[in-house]
Design a protein around this motif. Structure first.
Motif, PDB file in Angstrom:
ATOM      1  N   GLY A  90      -7.625  26.189   4.205  1.00  0.00           N
ATOM      2  CA  GLY A  90      -6.662  25.480   5.108  1.00  0.00           C
ATOM      3  C   GLY A  90      -5.410  26.313   5.333  1.00  0.00           C
ATOM      4  N   ALA A  91      -4.999  27.143   4.624  1.00  0.00           N
ATOM      5  CA  ALA A  91      -3.490  27.815   5.083  1.00  0.00           C
ATOM      6  C   ALA A  91      -3.991  28.488   6.296  1.00  0.00           C
TER       7      ALA A  91
ATOM      8  N   ASN B 214       0.883  15.558  -0.952  1.00  0.00           N
ATOM      9  CA  ASN B 214       1.482  16.741  -1.581  1.00  0.00           C
ATOM     10  C   ASN B 214       2.743  16.588  -2.443  1.00  0.00           C
TER      11      ASN B 214
ATOM     12  N   ASP C 116      -2.245  17.634  10.086  1.00  0.00           N
ATOM     13  CA  ASP C 116      -2.641  18.344   9.144  1.00  0.00           C
ATOM     14  C   ASP C 116      -3.773  17.625   8.292  1.00  0.00           C
TER      15      ASP C 116
ATOM     16  N   LYS D 114     -10.737  21.317   2.972  1.00  0.00           N
ATOM     17  CA  LYS D 114     -11.595  20.725   1.764  1.00  0.00           C
ATOM     18  C   LYS D 114     -12.772  19.984   2.057  1.00  0.00           C
TER      19      LYS D 114
END
Ligand SMILES: Cc1ncc(COP(=O)(O)O)c(C=O)c1O
Length: 402
Positions: free
Chosen positions: A90-91, A184, A212, A240
Motif C-alpha cells: 500500500g505504501a 487508521n 486511498d 490489503k
C-alpha cells in the motif's frame, strides 16, 4: 502496531476466524491482519490458487496474461479505474500515485488529512495515524523538513479548512490524498458532503484527487468507498483485500494521468515483485469469488458487523460506560468517549487507557481485536454465528468489569 504491553502473543497458525498462539491458545480474530483477510485465514480457494501457481514458478520478471486479467477485473469493479499499475504494498501504491499526480500537474504540494495513514514513506508521515499515533510519533524523525514542507495537513471532515487550504495553495497544489473512510485512528466516517466537497474543489482548481482505498477497496463493496458514497476520484490506491493475504497493491485511475507512468510516460515506477504470479493468483481468486457471490456477500458481512456493534452499544449502556461505536460495512471500532468521534482530535480525546484494559480483557477471554485505539476491527465471512455468540458473551463480561 504489532507491539503491545506486556508483550504481543506470537502466532503458531491461523484458520478461518481463529488465530492460535504458540501456547496453543485460540482467539476469535477481529484484527484479520489489519484488513486483508475478508474470507478469514487460509481460505481454501486462495490457498488452492496459490498452490497451483507454486508449481509453475514464483517470479518471472516478465509480464503475464493474469496481470492483464486482474487489471481488467479491477477496472470493471472500481469506478475511477481506467488503467491499473500493480505494485507490492500500500505504501508503494500511495507513493507512486502521488508521484504521478505531481508529474501530471507539474506541481509539488499535497494535502493530507490528520490521522490518515498512507504507509511508511516520507511525504505522508505527517500527523499520520495507525502505529505512528499509537507510539506517539505521528510525524516521524528522519523525514527531512524539505519533504514535509510540501505536505499540508488539514483536519479530516473539516470542509471549511480544506477550502481555505486549497485556495491558498492552489498555485503549487498537485494532489489531495484521503482515506474516504478513515480506518487508521480507529474508524471515522466521512460527514455528509465532505467527500463531495473534496471532489468539487479539486475539480475546480485542477488538483488530482486520490482516494486511498487500501482498507476500503473491496471492503465497502466491490467498488470500494467511491461506489458506496458515489464520489469518483481521479486516482485510487488499493491493497490489503486485493492480494487476498499475499503482498499485492495497485494504483489506478484516469487514463490521461496513468499513461504518464513509465514506459508510456516519464514518471518512473518499478518493482521486482510487482504483479508476481503468486500474489496475482491470490488476487484473482479473491476478486472472482467475491464477484460470483454477488450482493449478498456484502449484506451478510454487514449484518454480522451490526450484531457486534449492537452488543457493544448495549453492553456500554447497561454498565453506564460512555462509549461511541463507529461502524460501516464489515468494519467497527469503539471509543470510550462521551462525545462523537469524527476526526483525529476527537479520536485522541477518547480514553485510550480504558481501551487497552478492554483489549486486554478480550484477549484473556479469547477475542483478539487490534491492540490500539487507533486501528479498526474487521469481520470476515469466516466468522460464524457461534463466533458472534461467544464474542457477545465476552464483550458483556468485559464491560461488567470496566
Ligand atoms: C489506508 C492505508 N493506506 C496505505 C497503507 C500502507 O499499506 P502497506 O502497509 O501495505 O504498505 C495502509 C496500511 O495499513 C493503510 O491503511
Amino acid at each position: 502496531m504489532r507491539a503491545f504491553d506486556p508483550y504481543p502473543f506470537f502466532t503458531k497458525y491461523a484458520k478461518g476466524s481463529c488465530i492460535v498462539d504458540v501456547d496453543g491458545k485460540e482467539y476469535i480474530d477481529y484484527c484479520m491482519a489489519y484488513g486483508p483477510l475478508i474470507f478469514g485465514h487460509a481460505y481454501s480457494y486462495v490457498i488452492e490458487a496459490v498452490r497451483e501457481q507454486l508449481e509453475k514458478g514464483t517470479l518471472y520478471g516478465t509480464p503475464t496474461e493474469r496481470e492483464v486479467e486482474l487489471a481488467e477485473l479491477v477496472c470493471g469493479c472500481v469506478p475511477s479505474a481506467e488503467m491499473v499499475r500493480l505494485v507490492t504494498t500500500g505504501a508503494e501504491a500511495t507513493m507512486s500515485a502521488i508521484r504521478v499526480a505531481r508529474g501530471f500537474t507539474g506541481k509539488k504540494k499535497i494535502v493530507k488529512f490528520e490521522g490518515c495513514y498512507h504507509g511508511a514513506h516520507d511525504c505522508v508521515l505527517v500527523k499520520a495515524g495507525s502505529g505512528a499515533t499509537t507510539f506517539g510519533v505521528p510525524t516521524s524523525q528522519g523525514v527531512p523538513e524539505e519533504t514535509t514542507k510540501n505536505t499540508i495537513v488539514v483536519p479530516y471532515n473539516d470542509s471549511e479548512r480544506f477550502e481555505e487550504a486549497v485556495k491558498s495553495e492552489k498555485d503549487d497544489l498537485a494532489a489531495v490524498i484521503v482515506e474516504p473512510v478513515l480506518g487508521n485512528v480507529g474508524l471515522i466516517l466521512p460527514k455528509e458532503g465532505f467527500l463531495e466537497t473534496l471532489r468539487e474543489l479539486t475539480e475546480a482548481y485542477g488538483v488530482v484527487l486520490i482516494f486511498d482505498e487500501v482498507i476500503t477497496g473491496f471492503r465497502l463493496g466491490l467498488g470500494g468507498a467511491q461506489e458506496y458514497y458515489g464520489v469518483t476520484p481521479d486516482l485510487t490506491t488499493l491493497g490489503k483485500i486485493l492480494g487476498g493475504g499475499f503482498p499485492m497493491a495497485a494504483y489506478a485511475g484516469k487514463e490521461e494521468i496513468m499513461r504518464l507512468t513509465a514506459p508510456s510516460g516519464k514518471v518512473y515506477q518499478a518493482g521486482t515483485y510487482s504483479g508476481n504470479p503468486l500474489s496475482t493468483a491470490a488476487a484473482l481468486a479473491t476478486l472472482r469469488t467475491i464477484k460470483e457471490k454477488g450482493a449478498a456477500f456484502y449484506e451478510q458481512l454487514e449484518s454480522k458487523q451490526k450484531k457486534i456493534a449492537r452488543v457493544l452499544e448495549s453492553s456500554a449502556e447497561e454498565h453506564d460506560i460512555e462509549a461511541q461505536v463507529n461502524a460501516v460495512a464489515s468494519m467497527f471500532q469503539i471509543f470510550f468517549s462521551a462525545n462523537p468521534v469524527y476526526d483525529y482530535e476527537t479520536a485522541k480525546a477518547a480514553d485510550n487507557k480504558k481501551f487497552m484494559v478492554y483489549q486486554r480483557s478480550l484477549l484473556e477471554n479469547g477475542v483478539f481485536v487490534p491492540p490500539s485505539q487507533f486501528e479498526t476491527c474487521f469481520v470476515s465471512t469466516a466468522h460464524s454465528e457461534q463466533d458472534l455468540g461467544k464474542t457477545a458473551d465476552v464483550f458483556r463480561e468485559t464491560f461488567s468489569k470496566l
